[in-house]
Design an enzyme around this catalytic site. Structure first.
Site, PDB file in Angstrom:
ATOM      1  N   SER A  41       0.823  -1.198   0.000  1.00 33.87           N
ATOM      2  CA  SER A  41       0.000   0.000   0.000  1.00 33.87           C
ATOM      3  C   SER A  41       0.866   1.261   0.000  1.00 33.87           C
ATOM      4  CB  SER A  41      -0.962  -0.043   1.196  1.00 33.87           C
ATOM      5  OG  SER A  41      -2.017   0.853   1.033  1.00 33.87           O
ATOM      6  N   ASP A 155      -6.028  -3.718  -2.279  1.00 37.86           N
ATOM      7  CA  ASP A 155      -4.918  -3.430  -1.372  1.00 37.86           C
ATOM      8  C   ASP A 155      -4.257  -4.690  -0.806  1.00 37.86           C
ATOM      9  OD1 ASP A 155      -3.517  -2.536   1.155  1.00 37.86           O
ATOM     10  OD2 ASP A 155      -4.335  -0.622   0.494  1.00 37.86           O
TER      11      ASP A 155
END
Length: 310
Positions: A41, A155
């Site tokens: 991320s 993610d």
């Protein structure tokens, strides 16, 4: 330490992830240059910029961000599978960092994402850097998923918030992990709006109100103000990003604890940025400085550990 390959696992954390910039720079000041960089991320954003040799460019840009600039990157669209489409940000990343391929970077790099349909953990170790970063930052409910080849990615923090395992798989002898998920659960519900936020609400109220109305009209559902995490109201009722962010914090805290117990790093750095909101990227200076402070506080421990395994 010349023969020892040091890997750094940069964890997920949205705006808190800007602390990675300070951590990398502080380690460099100590003479420690990671040989392998893995990111999840926000960690993929910073790690990718570092591996591409453009960390200074990223730092300069994020430190120039204002609340207004952050709004400019929020290309709101529910039809994309997230509140924010993310194209504005990724186009800027491509312009600033470069349209390079991972296999051509001077430092071995990998990012982690999650395949939405199967739940599989996907490692990006080749191909366009911008695709690897975009896939890794697709925070569910906030940033739209992205299609890479024929697979939809979200993610990486859903499956591997601090990618220690990838560092080891890539040949790291020592892994320094950066955990941004410690102490987050319930933290941003404990206090009301800060003084600086209330002041910003008063100063920018008309403009923010206008933008909020436009967003509400665009979403055609009377949805709560999409910027509720950036400008929280006086009410104690959780806003949209409070709910999403709080839920993700719980999930990532549990996953991080579990994975680090099964595959512990050699060293762990934990910047204290629990007070930073999900999208408060305009507080980059604060996050970067805390990253540096975190390394300084652990400097003796880091030195002693590395000397002990020479």
């Amino acid at each position: 330490m010349n023969n020892m390959r040091i890997g750094i696992a940069l964890g997920s954390g949205a705006a808190r992830g800007l602390a990675h910039i300070g951590i990398i720079k502080a380690l460099r000041d100590m003479g420690i240059e990671p040989h392998i960089v893995c990111g999840c991320s926000a960690g993929a954003v910073v790690g990718g910029a570092y591996a591409a040799g453009n960390l200074d460019a990223l730092e300069k840009w994020v430190c120039s961000l204002t609340r207004k600039a952050v709004i400019g990157f929020l290309d709101v669209s529910l039809l994309s599978g997230g509140v924010i489409a993310g194209e504005r940000f990724i186009n800027f990343f491509r312009e600033e960092i470069g349209d390079v391929h991972i296999e051509n970077l001077s430092i071995p790099f990998a990012s982690v994402a999650t395949e939405l349909v199967t739940g599989r953990e996907i490692w990006f170790r080749s191909g366009p850097l911008v695709d690897a970063v975009r896939a890794s930052i697709s925070l569910p409910g906030v940033l739209a998923p992205v299609q890479i080849k024929d697979k939809w990615m979200v993610d990486g923090g859903i499956v591997n918030p601090v990618p220690i395992s990838i560092c080891r798989a890539m040949g790291a002898d020592v892994v320094i992990a950066v955990n941004l998920n410690s102490g987050l659960v319930g933290r941003h519900f404990e206090e009301g709006p800060r003084k600086d936020q209330r002041k910003a609400q008063q100063m920018e109220g008309p403009r923010v109100g206008y933008l909020a109305n436009r967003i509400k009209r665009g979403l055609k559902g009377g949805m709560e103000m999409v910027l509720s995490q950036v400008w929280r109201g006086e009410s104690n009722r959780p806003g949209l990003f409070d709910v999403i962010g709080g839920s993700i914090n719980i999930m990532q805290d549990h996953i991080t604890r579990s994975r680090m117990a099964g595959d512990p790093p050699d060293l762990v750095l934990v910047p204290h940025l629990e007070h930073l909101g999900l999208l408060e990227f305009y507080r980059a200076d604060e996050a970067i400085e805390e990253g540096k402070n975190c390394v300084r506080k652990e400097a003796i421990t880091i030195y002693e550990f590395l000397r002990g395994i020479e």
